[in-house]
Scaffold this active site. Structure first.
Site, PDB file in Angstrom:
ATOM      1  N   GLN A 153       0.682  -1.329   0.091  1.00  0.00           N
ATOM      2  CA  GLN A 153       0.164   0.049   0.007  1.00  0.00           C
ATOM      3  C   GLN A 153       0.791   1.209  -0.073  1.00  0.00           C
ATOM      4  OE1 GLN A 153      -2.743  -1.559   3.382  1.00  0.00           O
ATOM      5  NE2 GLN A 153      -4.094  -0.277   2.330  1.00  0.00           N
ATOM      6  N   HIS A 182      -1.728  -4.982 -12.665  1.00  0.00           N
ATOM      7  CA  HIS A 182      -1.194  -4.886 -14.215  1.00  0.00           C
ATOM      8  C   HIS A 182      -2.003  -5.546 -15.336  1.00  0.00           C
ATOM      9  CE1 HIS A 182       2.981  -3.916 -12.346  1.00  0.00           C
ATOM     10  NE2 HIS A 182       2.106  -3.068 -12.185  1.00  0.00           N
ATOM     11  N   ASP A 203       2.412   0.587  -8.056  1.00  0.00           N
ATOM     12  CA  ASP A 203       3.890   0.616  -8.404  1.00  0.00           C
ATOM     13  C   ASP A 203       4.487   1.716  -7.972  1.00  0.00           C
ATOM     14  OD1 ASP A 203       2.789  -1.213 -10.184  1.00  0.00           O
ATOM     15  OD2 ASP A 203       3.189  -0.250 -11.922  1.00  0.00           O
ATOM     16  N   ARG A 225       3.292  -0.139  13.071  1.00  0.00           N
ATOM     17  CA  ARG A 225       2.986  -1.441  12.599  1.00  0.00           C
ATOM     18  C   ARG A 225       3.225  -1.193  11.251  1.00  0.00           C
ATOM     19  NH1 ARG A 225      -2.698  -4.228  11.537  1.00  0.00           N
ATOM     20  NH2 ARG A 225      -1.654  -6.123  10.623  1.00  0.00           N
ATOM     21  N   HIS A 236       0.874  -9.657   4.648  1.00  0.00           N
ATOM     22  CA  HIS A 236      -0.275  -8.533   4.501  1.00  0.00           C
ATOM     23  C   HIS A 236      -0.669  -8.573   3.114  1.00  0.00           C
ATOM     24  CE1 HIS A 236      -2.297  -4.820   6.426  1.00  0.00           C
ATOM     25  NE2 HIS A 236      -2.792  -5.259   5.292  1.00  0.00           N
ATOM     26  N   ASN A 261      -2.299 -11.070   8.412  1.00  0.00           N
ATOM     27  CA  ASN A 261      -3.300  -9.947   8.671  1.00  0.00           C
ATOM     28  C   ASN A 261      -4.480 -10.476   7.795  1.00  0.00           C
ATOM     29  OD1 ASN A 261      -3.814  -6.882   9.240  1.00  0.00           O
ATOM     30  ND2 ASN A 261      -4.584  -7.262   6.765  1.00  0.00           N
ATOM     31  N   GLU A 262      -5.391 -10.492   8.582  1.00  0.00           N
ATOM     32  CA  GLU A 262      -6.654 -10.567   8.036  1.00  0.00           C
ATOM     33  C   GLU A 262      -6.953 -12.013   7.252  1.00  0.00           C
ATOM     34  OE1 GLU A 262      -8.490  -6.323   8.552  1.00  0.00           O
ATOM     35  OE2 GLU A 262      -8.014  -7.005   6.598  1.00  0.00           O
ATOM     36  N   ASN A 306      -8.632  -5.838  14.075  1.00  0.00           N
ATOM     37  CA  ASN A 306      -8.831  -4.976  13.151  1.00  0.00           C
ATOM     38  C   ASN A 306     -10.402  -4.543  13.162  1.00  0.00           C
ATOM     39  OD1 ASN A 306      -6.083  -5.159  12.491  1.00  0.00           O
ATOM     40  ND2 ASN A 306      -6.703  -5.939  10.672  1.00  0.00           N
ATOM     41  N   TYR A 361     -13.392  -1.897  12.444  1.00  0.00           N
ATOM     42  CA  TYR A 361     -13.943  -0.253  11.696  1.00  0.00           C
ATOM     43  C   TYR A 361     -15.387   0.048  11.881  1.00  0.00           C
ATOM     44  CZ  TYR A 361      -9.296  -0.466   9.299  1.00  0.00           C
ATOM     45  OH  TYR A 361      -8.233  -0.542   9.241  1.00  0.00           O
ATOM     46  N   GLU A 384      -5.945  -2.310  14.123  1.00  0.00           N
ATOM     47  CA  GLU A 384      -6.153  -1.505  13.337  1.00  0.00           C
ATOM     48  C   GLU A 384      -7.788  -0.867  13.530  1.00  0.00           C
ATOM     49  OE1 GLU A 384      -6.755  -2.615   9.083  1.00  0.00           O
ATOM     50  OE2 GLU A 384      -4.847  -3.584   8.968  1.00  0.00           O
TER      51      GLU A 384
END
Length: 471
Positions: free
Chosen positions: A17, A37, A49, A74, A119, A163-164, A305, A307, A374
């Site tokens: 990311q 891509h 990229d 993290r 991740h 992660n997740e 995590n 939200y 998160e």
């Protein structure tokens, strides 16, 4: 309301990311490189990229970390930057050197690193062998993790294995995350099963060979909404309980429960549905007795995590496309019209769900130490939005209530994210950062948002600031 001494405030990112530099200094191709891509479904065909170009600008990122006052950062290691083919026989020393520089710069500024081992950016060579559907992925994960412990473990005391895993597995069944294979069930259950096997193996490797010397802590980062009953009816309460056991128990129960293995309701439901479909075997794989024991207790803390939340009632809509486990769960999920909306369609503000989730984890899993790995919200593309401050104020108020009134054992809180970054299918449309990144600028200029001042005050006083809440 103040946070206790020793409570850790962190912020976070992940390699794909923010790093960019997707094909330089020996880095190999990963599944997000390949997908973005080939046929990216992101807005404007966005990809990682260049992203935030943190590969070259990590010192500037760390300046903002220190200036705002965070205790911990993290971040994740790019597997293909360390091992271009995913294989331990092909080590890219330039990638190793980059992460040493990043870790050393964090320590220089008195910021603790927390490393996420995986991740979502699997080396493409491993995906060509089946990725998370191939049981041998566990061996590759163990080798990769062992290399990280060996090379970085003397400097790193906090680790996340995966992660997740729920979203790792969903990329094998529905078109939402790389490798975007759109396979039928039981692909997601198989991928999830191998994530759990890999986590157990990595934890036991660290426990056996590194923990005594390096004195670190290790866990897995689970994700999801808090599942609340839509009404006080028995049907809705049962649906919410079932959803919690399917969504969280799928991964949490094998690790954190006293008995280990998948939740009994999940085993019974998937076995029954598989039989109805005319199968001679269950879509939900079975652990061996040794695997159950290796996975059970493979934690030093519970990383979560979170939200937003969902309201639950019985009956998954038959005409709605979704993962098979959603259909097995047989729960309709929706949002309340009274919850505040944000700039992100799926993210509604429900702070009371945060508290209830923490209490559920406490009650279900023996008041395990919890690290919020998160929590955050996206902004409009604006340097001075108030959404983020209001969101965090509301969620942190509920966190303090969970700690002080419900006696939840919460030890840390992580803001997602430090930088505006590539948000997967959202591309660069959604702005979670507390530091704005100008993606139209080749230099990727960084500017602290108004919300950075909120966190500066919070981290200086360790007390919730007084703010004007957004209506």
């Amino acid at each position: 309301m103040a946070f206790p001494d020793g409570f850790i405030f962190a912020t976070a990112s992940s390699s794909y990311q923010i790093e960019g530099a997707w094909n330089i200094d020996g880095k190999g191709e990963n599944i997000w490189d390949r997908w973005s891509h080939a046929r990216s479904e992101c807005p404007k065909s966005d990809n990682g990229d260049v992203a935030c170009d943190s590969y070259h600008k990590y010192k500037e990122d760390i300046f903002h970390l220190k200036d705002i006052g965070f205790d911990m950062y993290r971040f994740s290691i790019s597997w293909a930057r360390i091992l271009p083919t995913g294989d331990i026989t092909d080590i890219n020393e330039a990638g190793v050197a980059y992460y040493h520089k990043l870790i050393d710069e964090l320590h220089k500024n008195n910021i603790q690193p927390m490393i996420t081992i995986y991740h979502w950016d699997l080396p493409q060579k491993l995906q060509d062998m089946g990725g998370w559907l191939n049981p041998l992925i566990v061996n590759y994960c163990e080798d990769y993790a062992g290399l990280l412990f060996k090379r970085f473990g003397d400097k790193v005391k906090w680790w996340i294995t995966i992660n997740e895993p729920e979203l790792v597995s969903s990329g094998y069944e529905v078109k939402n995350y790389a490798p975007n294979l759109d396979l039928d069930s039981p692909a997601n259950y198989i991928a999830a099963h191998n994530c759990l096997r890999a986590h157990g193996r990595i934890f036991r490797l660290y426990e056996k060979e590194y923990k005594i010397k390096q004195k670190g802590k290790i866990s897995i980062a689970l994700s999801g909404h808090c599942c609340l009953p839509k009404t006080n009816s028995k049907g809705d309460i049962d649906a919410a309980n079932r959803a919690m056991l399917f969504r969280f128990g799928w991964f949490a129960h094998p690790i954190y429960s006293n008995e280990g293995d998948y939740p009994e309701i999940m085993r019974q439901t998937v076995d029954k549905n598989s039989d109805k479909e005319g199968r001679n075997w269950s879509r939900l794989p079975k652990f061996t007795a040794d695997e159950i024991e290796a996975i059970k207790g493979s934690f030093d803390f519970f990383a979560i995590n979170h939200y937003t939340s969902r309201l639950c009632s019985p009956g998954y809509p038959p005409d709605r496309k979704g993962t098979t486990y959603n259909k097995d769960m047989d729960v309709k999920m929706e949002v309340s019209p009274f919850w505040f909306s944000t700039s992100i369609p799926w993210l509604k503000v429900c702070p009371e769900g945060f508290r209830r989730l923490l209490v559920w984890i406490k009650d279900q899993y023996n008041n395990v130490p919890i690290f919020i790995s998160e929590n955050g919200v996206g902004d409009p593309d604006d340097l001075n939005p108030t959404t983020k401050e209001s969101y965090h104020q509301l969620y942190l108020q509920q966190l303090l209530l969970a700690m002080n009134e419900d006696k939840c054992n919460v030890i840390g809180y992580t803001v997602w994210s430090l930088l505006d970054s590539f948000e997967w299918l959202g591309g660069y449309k959604y702005k979670f950062g507390i530091v704005h990144v100008d993606f139209s600028d080749p230099e990727r200029a960084r500017t602290q948002k108004k919300s950075a001042s909120y966190f500066k005050q919070l981290l200086k006083t360790r007390d919730l600031p007084k703010i004007q809440m957004e209506n």
